[in-house]
Design an enzyme around this catalytic site. Structure first.
Site, PDB file in Angstrom:
ATOM      1  N   LYS A  95       0.839  -1.202   0.000  1.00  0.00           N
ATOM      2  CA  LYS A  95       0.000   0.000   0.000  1.00  0.00           C
ATOM      3  C   LYS A  95       0.878   1.258   0.000  1.00  0.00           C
ATOM      4  O   LYS A  95       0.685   2.167  -0.773  1.00  0.00           O
ATOM      5  CB  LYS A  95      -0.925  -0.027   1.222  1.00  0.00           C
ATOM      6  CG  LYS A  95      -1.798   1.204   1.347  1.00  0.00           C
ATOM      7  CD  LYS A  95      -2.774   1.092   2.508  1.00  0.00           C
ATOM      8  CE  LYS A  95      -3.460   2.435   2.732  1.00  0.00           C
ATOM      9  NZ  LYS A  95      -4.427   2.428   3.819  1.00  0.00           N
ATOM     10  N   GLU A 108      10.364  -4.874   4.531  1.00  0.00           N
ATOM     11  CA  GLU A 108      10.413  -6.270   4.106  1.00  0.00           C
ATOM     12  C   GLU A 108      10.126  -6.405   2.610  1.00  0.00           C
ATOM     13  O   GLU A 108      10.823  -7.110   1.877  1.00  0.00           O
ATOM     14  CB  GLU A 108       9.376  -7.103   4.883  1.00  0.00           C
ATOM     15  CG  GLU A 108       9.672  -7.258   6.362  1.00  0.00           C
ATOM     16  CD  GLU A 108       9.000  -6.184   7.209  1.00  0.00           C
ATOM     17  OE1 GLU A 108       8.845  -5.037   6.722  1.00  0.00           O
ATOM     18  OE2 GLU A 108       8.646  -6.491   8.362  1.00  0.00           O
ATOM     19  N   GLY A 114      -4.976  -1.582   4.725  1.00  0.00           N
ATOM     20  CA  GLY A 114      -4.206  -2.704   4.189  1.00  0.00           C
ATOM     21  C   GLY A 114      -4.884  -4.042   4.421  1.00  0.00           C
ATOM     22  O   GLY A 114      -4.984  -4.882   3.526  1.00  0.00           O
ATOM     23  N   ARG A 115      -5.381  -4.261   5.630  1.00  0.00           N
ATOM     24  CA  ARG A 115      -5.974  -5.576   5.951  1.00  0.00           C
ATOM     25  C   ARG A 115      -7.383  -5.734   5.392  1.00  0.00           C
ATOM     26  O   ARG A 115      -8.017  -6.769   5.613  1.00  0.00           O
ATOM     27  CB  ARG A 115      -5.927  -5.814   7.458  1.00  0.00           C
ATOM     28  CG  ARG A 115      -6.544  -4.704   8.300  1.00  0.00           C
ATOM     29  CD  ARG A 115      -6.209  -4.859   9.782  1.00  0.00           C
ATOM     30  NE  ARG A 115      -6.652  -3.720  10.577  1.00  0.00           N
ATOM     31  CZ  ARG A 115      -5.958  -2.591  10.745  1.00  0.00           C
ATOM     32  NH1 ARG A 115      -4.794  -2.441  10.143  1.00  0.00           N
ATOM     33  NH2 ARG A 115      -6.428  -1.619  11.493  1.00  0.00           N
ATOM     34  N   GLU A 170      -5.028  -6.621  14.628  1.00  0.00           N
ATOM     35  CA  GLU A 170      -4.481  -5.314  14.243  1.00  0.00           C
ATOM     36  C   GLU A 170      -5.597  -4.265  14.286  1.00  0.00           C
ATOM     37  O   GLU A 170      -5.358  -3.096  14.571  1.00  0.00           O
ATOM     38  CB  GLU A 170      -3.842  -5.372  12.847  1.00  0.00           C
ATOM     39  CG  GLU A 170      -2.886  -4.216  12.577  1.00  0.00           C
ATOM     40  CD  GLU A 170      -2.108  -4.333  11.274  1.00  0.00           C
ATOM     41  OE1 GLU A 170      -2.688  -4.055  10.210  1.00  0.00           O
ATOM     42  OE2 GLU A 170      -0.915  -4.693  11.301  1.00  0.00           O
ATOM     43  N   HIS A 206      -5.286 -33.120  17.118  1.00  0.00           N
ATOM     44  CA  HIS A 206      -4.160 -33.953  17.555  1.00  0.00           C
ATOM     45  C   HIS A 206      -3.024 -33.100  18.102  1.00  0.00           C
ATOM     46  O   HIS A 206      -1.882 -33.557  18.188  1.00  0.00           O
ATOM     47  CB  HIS A 206      -3.690 -34.833  16.388  1.00  0.00           C
ATOM     48  CG  HIS A 206      -4.780 -35.743  15.920  1.00  0.00           C
ATOM     49  ND1 HIS A 206      -5.017 -36.976  16.484  1.00  0.00           N
ATOM     50  CD2 HIS A 206      -5.752 -35.565  14.997  1.00  0.00           C
ATOM     51  CE1 HIS A 206      -6.070 -37.529  15.910  1.00  0.00           C
ATOM     52  NE2 HIS A 206      -6.536 -36.694  15.003  1.00  0.00           N
ATOM     53  N   LYS A 243       9.166  -0.761  14.256  1.00  0.00           N
ATOM     54  CA  LYS A 243       9.781  -0.420  12.961  1.00  0.00           C
ATOM     55  C   LYS A 243      10.851   0.650  13.157  1.00  0.00           C
ATOM     56  O   LYS A 243      11.944   0.573  12.587  1.00  0.00           O
ATOM     57  CB  LYS A 243       8.723   0.133  12.000  1.00  0.00           C
ATOM     58  CG  LYS A 243       7.758  -0.902  11.443  1.00  0.00           C
ATOM     59  CD  LYS A 243       6.828  -0.252  10.411  1.00  0.00           C
ATOM     60  CE  LYS A 243       5.715  -1.179   9.997  1.00  0.00           C
ATOM     61  NZ  LYS A 243       4.722  -0.563   9.122  1.00  0.00           N
TER      62      LYS A 243
HETATM   63  O1  F6P Z   1       3.116  -3.172   9.759  1.00  0.00           O
HETATM   64  C1  F6P Z   1       1.749  -3.233   9.623  1.00  0.00           C
HETATM   65  C2  F6P Z   1       1.298  -2.847   8.245  1.00  0.00           C
HETATM   66  O2  F6P Z   1       1.285  -1.470   8.118  1.00  0.00           O
HETATM   67  C3  F6P Z   1      -0.065  -3.429   7.941  1.00  0.00           C
HETATM   68  O3  F6P Z   1      -1.092  -2.678   8.431  1.00  0.00           O
HETATM   69  C4  F6P Z   1      -0.015  -3.552   6.470  1.00  0.00           C
HETATM   70  O4  F6P Z   1      -0.992  -4.418   5.992  1.00  0.00           O
HETATM   71  C5  F6P Z   1       1.392  -4.065   6.280  1.00  0.00           C
HETATM   72  O5  F6P Z   1       2.151  -3.363   7.239  1.00  0.00           O
HETATM   73  C6  F6P Z   1       1.972  -3.866   4.908  1.00  0.00           C
HETATM   74  O6  F6P Z   1       1.973  -2.534   4.530  1.00  0.00           O
HETATM   75  P1  F6P Z   1       2.156  -2.117   3.036  1.00  0.00           P
HETATM   76  O7  F6P Z   1       1.050  -2.719   2.248  1.00  0.00           O
HETATM   77  O8  F6P Z   1       2.129  -0.630   3.025  1.00  0.00           O
HETATM   78  O9  F6P Z   1       3.491  -2.653   2.571  1.00  0.00           O
END
Ligand code: F6P
Length: 534
Positions: A202, A208, A259-260, A345, A376, A504
């Site tokens: 987003k 990452e 995002g979610r 979240e 199990h 972060k």
């Molecule tokens: O670290 C949490 C977050 O901001 C989430 O809310 C989001 O879905 C995820 O990181 C990824 O963010 P982005 O889509 O901006 O890479």
């Protein structure tokens, strides 16, 4: 823009006080076995049929009084006015001053807010998906989604769930972790010439995702390929950053999509490629039908409302700290992980929308595994552990595999677990049994105590006719609105996530220290660990 209505925080209502008094009095004696004995219609009275999702709510620890007071609670809190305001585009994400309009992503053309923008992107996404699906022409065989959190969990969960409906010649991979052990094994099996990378973020600032995208690009170039623009596409609200990365094909979305909550739009590109336009439209239709149900069904038969209120009852009045999700369908194996982000979240907050500390608990821990695997592993604790954990079973009537003899066993297990949780086993019944593995050195009465189940443990069972795109869309929208409902009662903002930021920021400070070894000013533990890891 629509205005946010005045609302009242749950704990300041009369219904909350009534529920508190009941939970400390008669409510403590709620017994499912007696409830069924006293009311032969309990199953029918507590069943809710929503679009594509049937829910048996009768094995929950509630009764007519609790249900009616929970509905009063919702009304007193202004849940319904707040729902209408969200759908109309009010800035219910108050801390970021944003509308919350994931529902607009699945509204039919011309019917929701921002319809022209939404459908322009959707048309492009679907056209592109069809292009990729024409594998003879596109040459694509592997699709790698690089993204994390909301840019990973929804598409990953949905592509796994709808495997039976996916393009048979395409393979899908999801890389999220900045740990190279995630990306490396995926790359090992890929041919760069037939691979499409989707960089989904987003913000297009997530460490990452950018690191994995850079690593994937370096690998791609090292394979002797040069056509990055053809093999990398971006999904983001930050098109400029994606272009700076070298991506020429981008699909956008907007800051009013969390995002979610984003897989209904461009973030759903892997789902659209897997299913094709028809399947993805069915997925959206299922969610839209659930939206309409949430908007228009009476509160007593409104499934997301009922579930969100049940969550409040368990969390705030019965003291349950977690909820276990047990999908009896292997395709839904990523659903618990997806729900962890959606619920925890969203509702893992401890101040209300005015910033006032909350004197009550909010999000439970959500966790689980597909059945029967969980049986199990940790079901022992669900049956005999010291905590009462409401369990959520998901049963799917029609399988998509043709393997004989398996499906009824799966369904029988699902039914047996909710039955066992509820019925339990008395010490007397246990004493009448002679288990061959019981130690002959221990008194039978003592063995019987070990083999007693308290029972009266609550569960909900969802029944889906089949796991198809429409049904999955409806199921997920149901969960989204359930989270909205409990958040509205708790008076919290379910649409920000400030709690992820501190880690972060500290990570950015520690990264150069890992290289330099500088531990000056760090706490003793972090300094010690950093030295060990260098
Ligand atoms: O670290 C949490 C977050 O901001 C989430 O809310 C989001 O879905 C995820 O990181 C990824 O963010 P982005 O889509 O901006 O890479």
């Amino acid at each position: 823009m629509s205005v946010i209505p005045d609302t009242v925080r749950g704990d300041r209502t009369e219904a909350w006080a009534a529920l508190r008094a009941y939970a400390e009095g008669d409510g403590r004696r709620l017994d499912l076995r007696q409830s069924f004995a006293a009311d032969p219609d309990r199953f029918d009275r507590m069943a809710v049929q929503a679009p594509a999702v049937f829910a048996d709510l009768s094995k929950n620890l509630w009764d007519g009084f609790v249900r009616s007071q929970l509905l009063c609670l919702a009304a007193e809190c202004g849940v319904f006015k707040r729902r209408d305001a969200m759908f109309a585009g009010a800035a219910v994400n108050v801390t970021e001053g944003r509308s919350v309009l994931h529902t607009a992503l699945r509204a039919p053309r011309g019917q929701g807010p921002y319809s022209d923008e939404v459908h322009a992107v959707l048309d492009r996404v679907l056209a592109y998906a069809e292009q990729v699906r024409d594998v003879e022409r596109s040459g694509i065989r592997d699709v790698v989604n690089i993204g994390i959190g909301g840019s990973d969990l929804g598409p990953q969960m949905a592509v796994a769930a709808l495997d039976a409906h996916a393009h048979p010649q395409l393979r899908f991979h999801f890389v999220s972790n900045v740990d190279g052990h995630d990306l490396a094994p995926v790359l090992r099996h890929l041919d760069a010439a037939t691979t499409l990378f989707i960089v989904a973020s987003k913000t297009f600032t997530t460490q990452e995702t950018l690191a994995n995208a850079e690593a994937a690009k370096a690998w791609f170039l090292a394979q002797g390929r040069t056509d990055v623009a053809r093999h990398f596409v971006g999904v983001t609200t930050n098109v400029a950053a994606a272009e700076a990365f070298g991506i020429r094909t981008t699909f956008g979305f907007w800051d009013w999509v969390g995002g979610r909550y984003s897989m209904w739009g461009a973030i759903g590109l892997p789902i659209a490629i897997a299913l094709g336009a028809e399947g993805f439209n069915a997925f959206l239709r299922g969610a839209y039908e659930m939206d309409q149900h949430f908007l228009h069904a009476a509160p007593e038969v409104n499934l997301p409302v009922q579930l969100g209120l049940l969550d409040v009852w368990y969390r705030n009045f019965l003291g349950c700290t977690s909820r276990s999700v047990a999908p009896y369908h292997q395709g839904l194996r990523r659903l618990p992980a997806y729900l962890q982000q959606l619920e925890m979240e969203s509702n893992g907050k401890s101040v209300d929308t005015d910033g006032q500390p909350l004197p009550f608990a909010t999000s439970p821990v959500v966790w689980g595994e597909p059945g029967t695997n969980g049986q199990h592993a940790y079901f022992q604790m669900l049956h005999q552990g010291s905590d009462v954990i409401p369990v959520e079973f998901i049963a799917v009537k029609e399988p998509t595999h043709g393997l004989a003899g398996l499906h009824h066993k799966l369904l029988a297990n699902c039914l047996a677990q909710s039955q066992a949780l509820m019925l339990g086993k008395t010490a007397e019944a246990a004493a009448r049994e002679h288990p061959p593995t019981a130690s002959p050195d221990m008194a039978p009465g003592v063995i019987a105590r070990h083999r007693t189940f308290a029972g009266n443990r609550p569960s909900t069972t969802f029944v889906l006719e089949r796991l198809d795109p429409l049904t999955l869309g409806a199921l997920i929208a149901m969960y989204e609105h359930r989270v909205f409902t409990s958040a509205a009662v708790w008076g919290i903002n379910a649409y920000d996530q400030w709690g992820v930021e501190l880690g972060k920021a500290l990570c950015n400070q520690l990264l150069p220290r890992l290289q330099s070894g500088d531990t000056a000013g760090l706490d003793g533990s972090t300094a010690g660990l950093l030295n060990r890891l260098r």
